[in-house]
Design a protein around this motif. Sequence first.
Motif, short mmCIF file in Angstrom:
data_model
loop_
_atom_site.label_atom_id
_atom_site.label_comp_id
_atom_site.label_asym_id
_atom_site.label_seq_id
_atom_site.Cartn_x
_atom_site.Cartn_y
_atom_site.Cartn_z
N ASP A 59 -26.55 89.34 -30.88
CA ASP A 59 -25.20 90.34 -30.38
C ASP A 59 -25.43 91.63 -30.81
O ASP A 59 -26.08 91.61 -31.70
CB ASP A 59 -23.66 90.10 -31.45
CG ASP A 59 -22.86 91.43 -30.92
OD1 ASP A 59 -23.13 92.24 -30.10
OD2 ASP A 59 -21.29 90.63 -31.70
N PRO A 60 -26.26 92.28 -29.76
CA PRO A 60 -26.70 93.74 -30.28
C PRO A 60 -26.05 94.54 -31.22
O PRO A 60 -27.06 95.40 -31.32
CB PRO A 60 -27.23 94.51 -28.85
CG PRO A 60 -26.37 93.24 -27.75
CD PRO A 60 -25.41 92.08 -28.60
N LYS A 61 -24.82 94.58 -31.80
CA LYS A 61 -23.82 95.12 -31.90
C LYS A 61 -24.62 95.16 -33.30
O LYS A 61 -23.67 95.27 -34.39
CB LYS A 61 -22.54 95.15 -31.68
CG LYS A 61 -22.19 95.76 -30.19
CD LYS A 61 -20.97 95.62 -29.87
CE LYS A 61 -21.13 96.62 -28.03
NZ LYS A 61 -19.40 96.82 -27.75
N LYS A 62 -24.72 93.66 -33.56
CA LYS A 62 -24.61 92.77 -35.30
C LYS A 62 -25.75 93.56 -36.25
O LYS A 62 -25.76 92.23 -36.48
CB LYS A 62 -24.24 91.72 -35.26
CG LYS A 62 -22.92 91.75 -34.42
CD LYS A 62 -21.75 92.08 -35.45
CE LYS A 62 -20.19 91.94 -35.27
NZ LYS A 62 -18.93 92.50 -35.78
N ILE A 63 -26.66 94.28 -36.20
CA ILE A 63 -28.09 94.31 -36.87
C ILE A 63 -27.46 94.92 -38.03
O ILE A 63 -26.06 94.97 -38.24
CB ILE A 63 -28.55 96.38 -35.98
CG1 ILE A 63 -27.51 97.17 -36.38
CG2 ILE A 63 -29.18 95.59 -34.99
CD1 ILE A 63 -28.70 98.32 -35.81
N SER A 64 -28.37 94.72 -39.14
CA SER A 64 -27.86 94.93 -40.81
C SER A 64 -27.50 96.31 -41.08
O SER A 64 -27.74 97.01 -40.17
CB SER A 64 -29.10 94.83 -41.77
OG SER A 64 -29.91 95.16 -41.41
N ARG A 65 -26.69 96.05 -42.20
CA ARG A 65 -26.19 97.71 -42.32
C ARG A 65 -27.25 98.48 -43.04
O ARG A 65 -27.93 97.63 -43.76
CB ARG A 65 -24.36 97.36 -43.16
CG ARG A 65 -23.15 96.92 -42.48
CD ARG A 65 -22.49 96.88 -43.22
NE ARG A 65 -21.54 96.49 -42.90
CZ ARG A 65 -20.08 96.09 -43.20
NH1 ARG A 65 -19.95 96.40 -44.34
NH2 ARG A 65 -18.78 95.63 -41.99
N LEU A 66 -27.28 99.68 -43.60
CA LEU A 66 -28.39 100.42 -44.13
C LEU A 66 -27.79 100.74 -45.78
O LEU A 66 -29.06 100.54 -46.57
CB LEU A 66 -28.60 102.28 -43.51
CG LEU A 66 -29.50 101.62 -42.21
CD1 LEU A 66 -29.98 102.87 -41.76
CD2 LEU A 66 -30.90 101.67 -43.62
#
Length: 228
Positions: A59-66
């Motif tokens: 899911d390209p929307k689920k990168i880690s949070r900064l």
Amino acid sequence: MPFSAKSLDFLFENTLNDSKVWFNEHKEDYKQNIVLPFAKLVTDLTDTMLEIDPDFICDPKKISRLYRDARYSKGKSIFRDYVWYSFSRSREAYDHPGFYFSISPNGFDYGCGYYTASTETMNILRGLILNDDKVWKAALKAYKGQSVFELYGDMYKRDRYPEESPERKNWLNRRQIGLSCESKDFQLLFSDRLAEKVAEDFKSIAPIYKLFITASGEAPAGRVYPHP
């Protein structure tokens, strides 16, 4: 759009300022230089990852949070200086192995392993090695046949397997285990060739992922690419 020098500059400046106000003022920079390039990379890798394991979440929307979780980050900066994406069967269970890709101002790294393997999982993994299971033999052949990734994971201070070969000890005596490649090849990172290179490297260690997922008590992974 690929990553660029602006991607790394944003991570550096955001951490340097360490301010939610600054971040909110530069949300468009975050989107253009971090979110969109990561989404492209995940999308470009999806077909390969699903061939390795059809149950991967892509899911390209689920990168880690900064930003860090305030509950567990007392005394630390608000923001991390790195971002990552993990391909795994579950985004909740830490005992599931997976593949990852991460960038920071210092470069990028990628690999395969567990976030935190349980004691039971590690014991099963060692059993597969000690019993010369076929999934271990395939994993070892893949590891020896590539030169990109190195094993990581803290070693026990005392050798628990003194009668085993150095090759096996390198796996058996680790508290946690995985493979990683750290790179400062910015020319590659900023190019359209990145996804192709990462995909080929991930294919080369697919048998090692199969070893890890077997140790976790899961069904075997999908297609495993033959290694020369």
